[in-house]
Design a protein around this motif. Structure first.
Motif, mmCIF file in Angstrom:
data_model
loop_
_atom_site.group_PDB
_atom_site.id
_atom_site.type_symbol
_atom_site.label_atom_id
_atom_site.label_comp_id
_atom_site.label_asym_id
_atom_site.label_seq_id
_atom_site.Cartn_x
_atom_site.Cartn_y
_atom_site.Cartn_z
ATOM 1 N N PHE A 1 -4.438 5.253 -6.214
ATOM 2 C CA PHE A 1 -4.694 4.570 -4.950
ATOM 3 C C PHE A 1 -5.780 3.505 -5.096
ATOM 4 C CE2 PHE A 1 -6.382 4.393 -0.530
ATOM 5 C CZ PHE A 1 -5.199 4.019 0.096
ATOM 6 N N THR A 2 -6.871 3.854 -5.737
ATOM 7 C CA THR A 2 -7.986 2.896 -5.842
ATOM 8 C C THR A 2 -7.616 1.712 -6.722
ATOM 9 O OG1 THR A 2 -8.943 4.257 -7.608
ATOM 10 C CG2 THR A 2 -9.791 4.588 -5.385
ATOM 11 N N THR B 1 -4.546 0.573 -7.250
ATOM 12 C CA THR B 1 -3.565 -0.231 -6.507
ATOM 13 C C THR B 1 -4.271 -1.107 -5.477
ATOM 14 O OG1 THR B 1 -1.831 1.443 -6.790
ATOM 15 C CG2 THR B 1 -1.526 -0.145 -5.006
ATOM 16 N N MET B 2 -5.246 -0.546 -4.775
ATOM 17 C CA MET B 2 -5.988 -1.318 -3.772
ATOM 18 C C MET B 2 -6.748 -2.481 -4.418
ATOM 19 S SD MET B 2 -5.253 -0.158 -0.828
ATOM 20 C CE MET B 2 -6.471 -1.134 0.060
ATOM 21 N N THR B 3 -7.324 -2.241 -5.584
ATOM 22 C CA THR B 3 -8.056 -3.305 -6.296
ATOM 23 C C THR B 3 -7.129 -4.462 -6.654
ATOM 24 O OG1 THR B 3 -9.621 -1.699 -7.212
ATOM 25 C CG2 THR B 3 -9.468 -3.823 -8.316
ATOM 26 N N GLU C 1 -5.889 -6.483 -3.514
ATOM 27 C CA GLU C 1 -6.844 -7.429 -2.924
ATOM 28 C C GLU C 1 -6.843 -8.784 -3.634
ATOM 29 O OE1 GLU C 1 -10.712 -6.012 -1.330
ATOM 30 O OE2 GLU C 1 -10.082 -4.085 -2.181
ATOM 31 N N VAL D 1 -7.605 -9.261 1.908
ATOM 32 C CA VAL D 1 -7.614 -8.471 3.124
ATOM 33 C C VAL D 1 -7.710 -9.333 4.390
ATOM 34 C CG1 VAL D 1 -10.101 -8.084 3.255
ATOM 35 C CG2 VAL D 1 -8.533 -6.303 4.069
ATOM 36 N N PHE E 1 1.931 2.546 1.559
ATOM 37 C CA PHE E 1 0.788 3.053 2.330
ATOM 38 C C PHE E 1 1.182 4.295 3.130
ATOM 39 C CE2 PHE E 1 -1.271 -1.358 2.332
ATOM 40 C CZ PHE E 1 -2.203 -0.989 1.383
ATOM 41 N N PRO F 1 -11.657 2.265 0.098
ATOM 42 C CA PRO F 1 -10.229 2.037 -0.168
ATOM 43 C C PRO F 1 -9.352 2.530 0.979
ATOM 44 C CG PRO F 1 -11.310 2.942 -2.106
ATOM 45 C CD PRO F 1 -12.290 3.062 -0.976
ATOM 46 N N LYS G 1 -9.669 0.181 4.006
ATOM 47 C CA LYS G 1 -8.954 -1.079 3.764
ATOM 48 C C LYS G 1 -7.451 -0.891 3.843
ATOM 49 C CE LYS G 1 -12.334 -3.800 1.216
ATOM 50 N NZ LYS G 1 -12.720 -4.400 -0.083
ATOM 51 N N SER G 2 -6.957 0.251 3.366
ATOM 52 C CA SER G 2 -5.513 0.500 3.437
ATOM 53 C C SER G 2 -5.055 0.578 4.892
ATOM 54 C CB SER G 2 -5.151 1.782 2.689
ATOM 55 O OG SER G 2 -5.605 2.933 3.377
ATOM 56 N N TYR H 1 -4.977 -2.939 6.232
ATOM 57 C CA TYR H 1 -3.744 -3.604 5.787
ATOM 58 C C TYR H 1 -2.553 -3.146 6.639
ATOM 59 C CZ TYR H 1 -5.274 -5.868 1.402
ATOM 60 O OH TYR H 1 -5.843 -6.691 0.475
#
Length: 409
Positions: A283-284, A286-288, A291, A296, A322, A341, A344-345, A348
């Motif tokens: 997850f972390t 993928t979020m990095t 972005e 965002v 998500f 994270p 932010k998800s 999104y």
């Protein structure tokens, strides 16, 4: 065609003499190009020929000498019908002959990228016929199939690309479509065989992803991998570098990002103990990456409206990722020291929820509905007090505040 005289019909259906390929081409052409009585007669001839018990013995001649692609397709339909209805009563030597013939045709047709592209429809039909044979022959009468296809894949990139398609079709037949099409015992036997022989297949997929610069081959491999992810032993997912490869190597490449996101969504939907750290990393990371691809502050609603099909599909796939991850592992992310994270998800997902698309709205709404129900179960409102003026109950958990705070991002 100038009229299908009865003597012409009799000539075509006379199996004691050599098949007149030119005449057959004319009948097929009449079937597709003419109208009325002539088309009806052509249809009757082709149906009668297809239903003749020995018609399959003419397939190789038709495929070799016909100049009409529609005639070749018709010949493959004859062969497919025999495999589905009479395979078990054919003598073994004839079954072996058909297998070798189809494999030979596939190798010939997929030996170069140009020919494979030119004969795409024809090759796809050959692949489907091979899978139809495999369902009846493998593994009992074709133990070497997996080693054979792996070995062949190492000799030629376009051949490897088509072999990936065959493996994907086989996976679909065994794991997705087997219900109602074969006995439970047969389906289980095929599934067990796929799992027990998967190591070589995975090694090939990993090799292609690590080393190939052939975009078409890599794309086919990722498409095939996507079909594997809902049944392969979990060690291949969580105890290899597969997740990192998908996120760090392919997710940021426009032509691979949609299939990569679908693969990650499939993995995100897995609920299994002992792999919490892997899910957190997935997850972390993928979020990095996300972005850098889709900052965002992006107005996703406008970006979707202006985007092409691939870009719009990516936003839909992102919504599915998500929702799948947060549904299964949201609570895990809430326990982490940093909630960034997760917040932010959700941000999104709020932006994606604004997109003017029915399917995307359904995806997002299903998650928001589940989240709202979850929050209400944790801290239901009093039936007497007004919700607007209620303070948070003393026993409400930090989980609730974490998720509610996301709406202020």
């Amino acid at each position: 065609m100038g009229g299908l005289a009865q003597e012409t019909v009799n000539k075509l259906l006379n199996f004691d003499q050599k098949l007149d390929i030119g005449l057959l081409d004319n009948v097929v052409a009449a079937m597709y190009a003419s109208t009325g009585q002539e088309q009806k007669m052509a249809q009757e001839v082709l149906t009668t020929l297809k239903e003749h018990p020995d018609s399959w013995t003419k397939v190789d001649t038709i495929l070799e000498f016909s100049s009409n692609q529609q005639t070749k397709y018709y010949a493959l339909q004859i062969l497919e019908s025999v495999i589905k209805t009479r395979w078990k009563v054919l003598p073994r030597n004839q079954c072996e002959g058909i297998k070798k013939y189809i494999v030979g045709l596939i190798i010939k047709t997929s030996s170069s990228p140009e020919l494979m592209e030119k004969e795409k429809t024809y090759l796809n039909k050959l692949n489907l016929i091979l899978v139809s044979i495999l369902k009846r022959e493998w593994p009992k009468n074709w133990e070497s199939f997996i080693p054979d296809i792996i070995g062949a894949s190492k000799t030629n990139e376009s051949l490897c690309q088509n072999n990936m398609v065959i493996l994907k079709l086989l996976s679909e037949e065994v794991f997705d479509f087997s219900s109602g099409q074969m006995t439970q015992t047969k389906a289980k036997h095929l599934k067990d065989s796929m799992c027990s022989q998967f190591s070589e297949v995975f090694t090939l997929c990993q090799y292609v992803m690590d080393n190939s610069n052939n975009a078409a081959l890599v794309g086919a491999t990722l498409d095939t991998l996507l079909k594997f992810l809902n049944w392969i032993p979990l060690g291949y997912i969580f105890e290899t570098k597969l997740i990192q490869t998908l996120i760090l190597k392919f997710m940021t490449v426009p032509m691979f990002r949609n299939v990569s996101m679908k693969c990650l969504t499939e993995i995100a939907g897995v609920t299994v103990p002992h792999y919490d750290e892997k899910f957190i990393a997935l997850f972390t990371e993928t979020m990095t990456q996300l972005e850098t691809m889709l900052p965002v502050e992006t107005n996703i609603k406008d970006a979707y409206k202006a985007g092409n099909d691939q870009e719009q599909n990516f936003i839909q796939n992102l919504a599915m990722f998500f929702c799948a991850f947060l549904k299964e592992h949201g609570a895990l992310m809430e326990k982490q020291a940093s909630h960034e994270p997760l917040l932010k998800s959700l941000h999104y997902l709020l932006l994606i929820s604004e997109v003017d698309d029915t399917e995307i709205s359904k995806i997002c709404l299903e998650y928001w509905n589940a989240l709202a129900a979850d929050l209400y179960r944790e801290s239901p409102f009093s039936s007497t007090a007004s919700p607007l003026f209620m303070s948070r109950p003393a026993n409400a958990t930090d989980r609730k505040s974490t998720r509610l705070n996301s709406s202020h991002l």
